[in-house]
Each structure stands twice: as structure tokens, then as C-alpha cells.
Motif scaffolding. Structure first.
Motif, mmCIF file in Angstrom:
data_model
loop_
_atom_site.group_PDB
_atom_site.id
_atom_site.type_symbol
_atom_site.label_atom_id
_atom_site.label_comp_id
_atom_site.label_asym_id
_atom_site.label_seq_id
_atom_site.Cartn_x
_atom_site.Cartn_y
_atom_site.Cartn_z
ATOM 1 N N MET A 1 1.105 -1.187 0.060
ATOM 2 C CA MET A 1 0.404 0.036 -0.150
ATOM 3 C C MET A 1 0.617 1.299 -0.080
ATOM 4 O O MET A 1 1.758 1.196 1.191
ATOM 5 C CB MET A 1 -0.804 0.063 1.301
ATOM 6 N N GLN A 2 0.577 1.775 -0.768
ATOM 7 C CA GLN A 2 1.618 3.400 -1.242
ATOM 8 C C GLN A 2 0.804 4.557 -0.023
ATOM 9 O O GLN A 2 -0.469 4.700 -0.304
ATOM 10 C CB GLN A 2 0.593 3.651 -2.686
ATOM 11 N N LEU A 3 1.708 4.534 0.802
ATOM 12 C CA LEU A 3 1.173 5.660 1.949
ATOM 13 C C LEU A 3 1.303 7.225 1.468
ATOM 14 O O LEU A 3 0.638 8.135 1.752
ATOM 15 C CB LEU A 3 2.105 5.955 3.016
ATOM 16 N N THR A 4 2.427 7.568 0.304
ATOM 17 C CA THR A 4 3.081 8.527 0.158
ATOM 18 C C THR A 4 3.611 8.835 -0.682
ATOM 19 O O THR A 4 3.989 7.335 -1.762
ATOM 20 C CB THR A 4 3.591 9.431 1.062
ATOM 21 N N LYS A 5 3.760 9.851 -2.123
ATOM 22 C CA LYS A 5 4.889 9.428 -2.819
ATOM 23 C C LYS A 5 5.711 8.491 -2.865
ATOM 24 O O LYS A 5 6.010 8.011 -3.961
ATOM 25 C CB LYS A 5 4.542 11.002 -3.615
ATOM 26 N N ASN A 6 6.930 8.386 -2.351
ATOM 27 C CA ASN A 6 7.585 7.875 -2.161
ATOM 28 C C ASN A 6 8.155 6.700 -0.876
ATOM 29 O O ASN A 6 9.259 5.962 -0.423
ATOM 30 C CB ASN A 6 9.159 8.654 -1.421
ATOM 31 N N LEU B 1 1.033 9.071 9.716
ATOM 32 C CA LEU B 1 1.657 10.715 9.872
ATOM 33 C C LEU B 1 2.455 10.702 9.631
ATOM 34 O O LEU B 1 3.030 11.134 8.678
ATOM 35 C CB LEU B 1 0.206 10.179 11.608
ATOM 36 N N LEU B 2 2.957 9.363 10.272
ATOM 37 C CA LEU B 2 4.774 9.127 10.065
ATOM 38 C C LEU B 2 5.115 9.238 8.404
ATOM 39 O O LEU B 2 5.679 9.979 8.345
ATOM 40 C CB LEU B 2 5.089 8.390 11.063
ATOM 41 N N ALA B 3 4.817 9.197 7.898
ATOM 42 C CA ALA B 3 5.159 8.198 6.145
ATOM 43 C C ALA B 3 4.894 9.741 5.769
ATOM 44 O O ALA B 3 5.591 10.693 5.072
ATOM 45 C CB ALA B 3 3.923 7.864 5.954
ATOM 46 N N GLU B 4 4.076 11.128 5.726
ATOM 47 C CA GLU B 4 2.965 11.898 5.915
ATOM 48 C C GLU B 4 4.764 12.943 5.791
ATOM 49 O O GLU B 4 5.012 14.056 5.578
ATOM 50 C CB GLU B 4 2.322 12.732 6.408
ATOM 51 N N GLU C 1 7.659 -0.944 4.493
ATOM 52 C CA GLU C 1 8.825 -0.306 5.074
ATOM 53 C C GLU C 1 8.469 0.325 6.134
ATOM 54 O O GLU C 1 9.714 0.303 6.477
ATOM 55 C CB GLU C 1 9.025 1.433 3.817
ATOM 56 N N PHE C 2 7.434 0.428 6.649
ATOM 57 C CA PHE C 2 7.712 -0.116 8.394
ATOM 58 C C PHE C 2 7.003 -0.844 8.240
ATOM 59 O O PHE C 2 7.287 -0.991 9.826
ATOM 60 C CB PHE C 2 6.493 1.627 7.580
ATOM 61 N N ASN C 3 7.057 -1.739 7.446
ATOM 62 C CA ASN C 3 7.117 -3.018 8.573
ATOM 63 C C ASN C 3 8.103 -3.636 9.731
ATOM 64 O O ASN C 3 9.002 -2.684 9.270
ATOM 65 C CB ASN C 3 6.529 -4.616 7.534
ATOM 66 N N CYS C 4 7.687 -4.710 10.629
ATOM 67 C CA CYS C 4 8.942 -4.861 11.353
ATOM 68 C C CYS C 4 10.268 -5.647 10.696
ATOM 69 O O CYS C 4 9.647 -6.409 9.798
ATOM 70 C CB CYS C 4 8.148 -5.399 13.032
ATOM 71 N N LYS D 1 -4.794 -1.583 13.162
ATOM 72 C CA LYS D 1 -4.732 -0.948 14.112
ATOM 73 C C LYS D 1 -4.136 0.583 14.096
ATOM 74 O O LYS D 1 -4.559 1.980 15.116
ATOM 75 C CB LYS D 1 -5.447 -1.133 15.408
ATOM 76 N N TYR D 2 -3.173 0.535 13.714
ATOM 77 C CA TYR D 2 -2.130 1.528 12.957
ATOM 78 C C TYR D 2 -1.552 1.883 12.404
ATOM 79 O O TYR D 2 -0.726 3.239 11.773
ATOM 80 C CB TYR D 2 -0.552 0.758 13.653
ATOM 81 N N LEU D 3 -2.578 1.504 11.223
ATOM 82 C CA LEU D 3 -2.193 2.907 10.113
ATOM 83 C C LEU D 3 -2.207 3.689 10.535
ATOM 84 O O LEU D 3 -1.769 4.613 8.943
ATOM 85 C CB LEU D 3 -3.439 1.546 9.410
#
Length: 123
Positions: free
Chosen positions: A1-6, A30-33, A11-14, A23-25
Motif C-alpha cells: 500500500m502506497q502511503l505517500t509519493k515515496n 502520519l509518520l510517512a507524511e 517499509e514500515f513493517n517490523c 489498528k496502527y495504519l
């Protein structure tokens, strides 16, 4: 799933392969933004060393029991060609300008920790 442009969710998985729980999406988005703001400012890719950590993985690497990584609100990052202090100071500048969220910011010898706890914490 693409969170932002890049940035994409993988990339955020453990680091042990466990995916960020649904539940943490909202947190990871917000972190990716915020990291996208930094990436756009630097014009360089950001490498995520560690982001979401489940409780057992976090304990196995000596992470704090109340770590923001447990809620997918934190990332330990590096940027090729930049020293951690340069990244840290750039994030601090972007926070002061209101372009990145106020949160946790930690300087380490080979990476920078950034989190979106939404209150100031520095180390």
C-alpha cells in the motif's frame, strides 16, 4: 500500500517481517507524511532502519517498553551522504517552521530517531 509519493507500508513493517497492524495504519500514515516532507526538502531518499516493532521484537533488541515504535509512530532513519546530525538539525528546522509534526527526535551515531508522539521530546 502506497502511503505517500515515496513511502509504502512495507517499509514500515517490523524487521522480522511482521506487518504493521491495521489498528496502527493512521499512525504510520502520519509518520510517512512527515517523512515525506523531509524527503522532499532534502531531495534524497530516506532509508528506514526500523519502524514498527511488535512487543517481542522490541524487547529482543532492548527497546524501551513504552517505545513509539510499538504503535508505528516512530522510525529510525538514515540518508546516504548526510551525517545524522545534519538530518537531526534539518528535522528540527522543519518542525520549527511548522512543516513537520512536533514529536520525538533522537540523535544516534549512525541514525536519527523521529516519532509523531505530538509532544516535544529530544535526546
Amino acid at each position: 500500500m502506497q502511503l505517500t509519493k515515496n513511502f509504502n507500508l512495507k517499509e514500515f513493517n517490523c524487521n522480522d517481517g511482521i506487518e504493521v497492524p491495521k489498528k496502527y495504519l493512521k499512525n504510520v500514515k502520519l509518520l510517512a507524511e512527515n517523512l515525506q516532507v523531509l524527503r522532499d526538502y532534502l531531495g534524497l531518499p530516506i532509508h528506514i532502519n526500523s519502524a514498527y516493532r511488535h512487543e517481542y521484537y522490541n524487547a529482543s533488541i532492548g527497546g524501551k517498553k513504552n517505545s513509539q515504535h510499538l504503535k508505528a509512530k516512530a522510525a529510525d532513519i538514515r540518508v546516504n551522504g548526510l551525517e545524522p546530525k545534519e538530518i537531526y538539525l534539518t528535522i528540527e528546522k522543519l518542525i520549527k517552521r511548522g512543516e513537520m509534526a512536533q514529536g520525538g527526535l533522537g540523535l544516534y551515531s549512525n541514525f536519527v530517531h523521529f516519532d509523531v508522539r505530538l509532544k516535544k521530546a529530544r535526546w
